[in-house]
Enzyme design. Sequence first.
Site, PDB file in Angstrom:
ATOM      1  N   SER A  43       1.028  -0.906  -0.444  1.00  0.00           N
ATOM      2  CA  SER A  43      -0.396  -0.070   0.115  1.00  0.00           C
ATOM      3  C   SER A  43       0.870   1.322  -0.609  1.00  0.00           C
ATOM      4  CB  SER A  43      -0.807   0.373   1.135  1.00  0.00           C
ATOM      5  OG  SER A  43      -1.186   0.912   1.604  1.00  0.00           O
ATOM      6  N   HIS A 155      -3.556  -5.658   2.873  1.00  0.00           N
ATOM      7  CA  HIS A 155      -2.612  -7.043   2.794  1.00  0.00           C
ATOM      8  C   HIS A 155      -3.164  -7.804   3.132  1.00  0.00           C
ATOM      9  CE1 HIS A 155       0.335  -3.533   4.735  1.00  0.00           C
ATOM     10  NE2 HIS A 155      -0.598  -3.387   3.853  1.00  0.00           N
ATOM     11  N   GLU A 164      -5.799  -1.730   8.684  1.00  0.00           N
ATOM     12  CA  GLU A 164      -4.728  -2.734   9.542  1.00  0.00           C
ATOM     13  C   GLU A 164      -5.873  -2.391  11.118  1.00  0.00           C
ATOM     14  OE1 GLU A 164      -1.283  -2.627  10.258  1.00  0.00           O
ATOM     15  OE2 GLU A 164      -0.756  -1.529   8.940  1.00  0.00           O
ATOM     16  N   GLU A 205       1.168  -9.131   7.091  1.00  0.00           N
ATOM     17  CA  GLU A 205       1.904  -8.481   8.364  1.00  0.00           C
ATOM     18  C   GLU A 205       1.634  -9.613   9.451  1.00  0.00           C
ATOM     19  OE1 GLU A 205       0.662  -4.510   8.783  1.00  0.00           O
ATOM     20  OE2 GLU A 205       1.989  -3.558   6.347  1.00  0.00           O
ATOM     21  N   ASP A 242      -5.479   1.909  10.853  1.00  0.00           N
ATOM     22  CA  ASP A 242      -5.724   2.447   9.854  1.00  0.00           C
ATOM     23  C   ASP A 242      -5.952   1.854   8.610  1.00  0.00           C
ATOM     24  OD1 ASP A 242      -3.681   3.140   7.007  1.00  0.00           O
ATOM     25  OD2 ASP A 242      -2.481   1.665   8.053  1.00  0.00           O
ATOM     26  N   GLU A 288      -5.028   6.390  11.795  1.00  0.00           N
ATOM     27  CA  GLU A 288      -4.264   6.352   9.983  1.00  0.00           C
ATOM     28  C   GLU A 288      -4.685   6.254   8.734  1.00  0.00           C
ATOM     29  OE1 GLU A 288      -0.436   4.062   8.283  1.00  0.00           O
ATOM     30  OE2 GLU A 288      -0.652   3.683  10.362  1.00  0.00           O
ATOM     31  N   ASP A 315      -0.170   8.745   6.169  1.00  0.00           N
ATOM     32  CA  ASP A 315       0.905   8.362   5.693  1.00  0.00           C
ATOM     33  C   ASP A 315       0.860   8.624   4.175  1.00  0.00           C
ATOM     34  OD1 ASP A 315       2.793   6.294   4.574  1.00  0.00           O
ATOM     35  OD2 ASP A 315       1.272   4.660   5.292  1.00  0.00           O
ATOM     36  N   LYS A 340       8.792   5.809   7.794  1.00  0.00           N
ATOM     37  CA  LYS A 340       8.552   4.665   6.785  1.00  0.00           C
ATOM     38  C   LYS A 340      10.404   4.978   6.059  1.00  0.00           C
ATOM     39  CE  LYS A 340       3.916   3.418   6.267  1.00  0.00           C
ATOM     40  NZ  LYS A 340       3.360   3.061   4.853  1.00  0.00           N
ATOM     41  N   HIS A 368       7.655  -0.171  10.198  1.00  0.00           N
ATOM     42  CA  HIS A 368       7.657  -0.954   8.819  1.00  0.00           C
ATOM     43  C   HIS A 368       7.038  -1.435   7.265  1.00  0.00           C
ATOM     44  CE1 HIS A 368       4.152  -4.647   9.878  1.00  0.00           C
ATOM     45  NE2 HIS A 368       3.773  -3.241  10.118  1.00  0.00           N
ATOM     46  N   LYS A 391       4.654   0.422  14.394  1.00  0.00           N
ATOM     47  CA  LYS A 391       4.084  -0.781  14.287  1.00  0.00           C
ATOM     48  C   LYS A 391       4.890  -1.355  13.175  1.00  0.00           C
ATOM     49  CE  LYS A 391       1.698   0.924  10.133  1.00  0.00           C
ATOM     50  NZ  LYS A 391       0.480   1.139   9.471  1.00  0.00           N
TER      51      LYS A 391
END
Length: 423
Positions: A43, A155, A164, A205, A242, A288, A315, A340, A368, A391
């Site tokens: 993503s 994900h 998430e 993840e 998220d 997020e 993000d 990131k 991550h 995270k």
Amino acid sequence: METLIEEIYALEILDSRGNPTLRVYVELFDGTKEFSSVPSGASTGQNEALELRDNDKRYGGKGVLKAVNNVNTTIADALIGMDATKQKDIDYTMIELDGTENKSKLGANAILGVSMAIAKAAAKSLNLPLYQYLGGTNAVRIPVPCMNILNGGEHADNSVDFQEFMLVPHGAPTFTEGLRYVAETFHTLKSILKKRKLATSVGDEGGFAPDCESNEAAIELIIEAIKKAGFKPGKDLSIAVDNAANSFCTNLKDNYNLVWSGKGKVTSDDIIDLAGEWLEKYPIILWEDPLAEKDYKGFKKFTKKYGDKIEVVGDDIFVTNTKYIKDGIKKNLANSCLIKLNQIGTVTETIEAVRMCRDAGWRYFLSHRSGETEDTFLADFAVAMDGGHLKTGSACRGERIAKYNRLLEIEHELGDRAEYRWS
């Protein structure tokens, strides 16, 4: 000088999704050898630094031999003989060598691998732990682990729109205990899913990826797991969300489509209102990417309504780039930025992004990527940056656990000096 760079080379390796990435090796004149491996995202924001891929028949076009060659030739030729302790000089030499805005010539993956490996080699040569080398002697704060417990979006192949749902053990006294809180709740959730005959397979993840009746049903499962594990929602453990809203926004601005939840096409205001309902009902302390990266109006409205209650993290809208973070600060688009390393491509630029957030009174959330390696650089970096939370995935998958185990080591090394607090 002993810390001068003698050799740099790279290899093509595989990440946690079985896709190619780089591992970069560095040797100094004093014999110090180190390496670092580069993560990869699924993503991604449009303005992220560019991963250089081969786009040929190997690995479905995802090979990184071009990036490997750039490390072994152009980058190595420029950096050999430089002092590994001069991180900023090294990173900006590579930036200038590339000469593009998004590192598309040499590849952000090539540049970052070198940047991280050199930092690790310099720290090792000076006999310092990496977190202390990058953060100084006052780098003692262990981040609160925001553990991915349930996946959706890009994900996972399931019926959850939002990407998430994370557990946040802010009520624990130490990192060690916080990790226990989330790990025990993770396993409790698995037992709940089994009992309801829901899938216990995991996403990229490590979070579970069941088909839920709705996005809200995912939160209700987590609340049930927290209670059943013997913890108090909102006191011991809270939730971070998220949305990764780019994944369900066709124009990255205002055309949202919540397919799996059955809501279909919705507006920015609909998502903002939904968030308000959830904040009234559930102990959510961080949100997020609630909206897409070009939905500036929506982001600003979301932050104005909820920014005094929760951490609103950008993000894809900021991509760890000071150009976009500066604009977001000016326009009050959020109150926190996800950080990131591979979004921007060098250790130095990542630190500069953190400093910009800190100077503005914003928080910054170390992260991550969904395609990870067993490299633990991020764990040390999170301690060095003193951000307070991180995270790095769930309580399974070795590439995620490696970071948690490194943080356990750091907390042990620091002993009574270690700090653990949300804010």
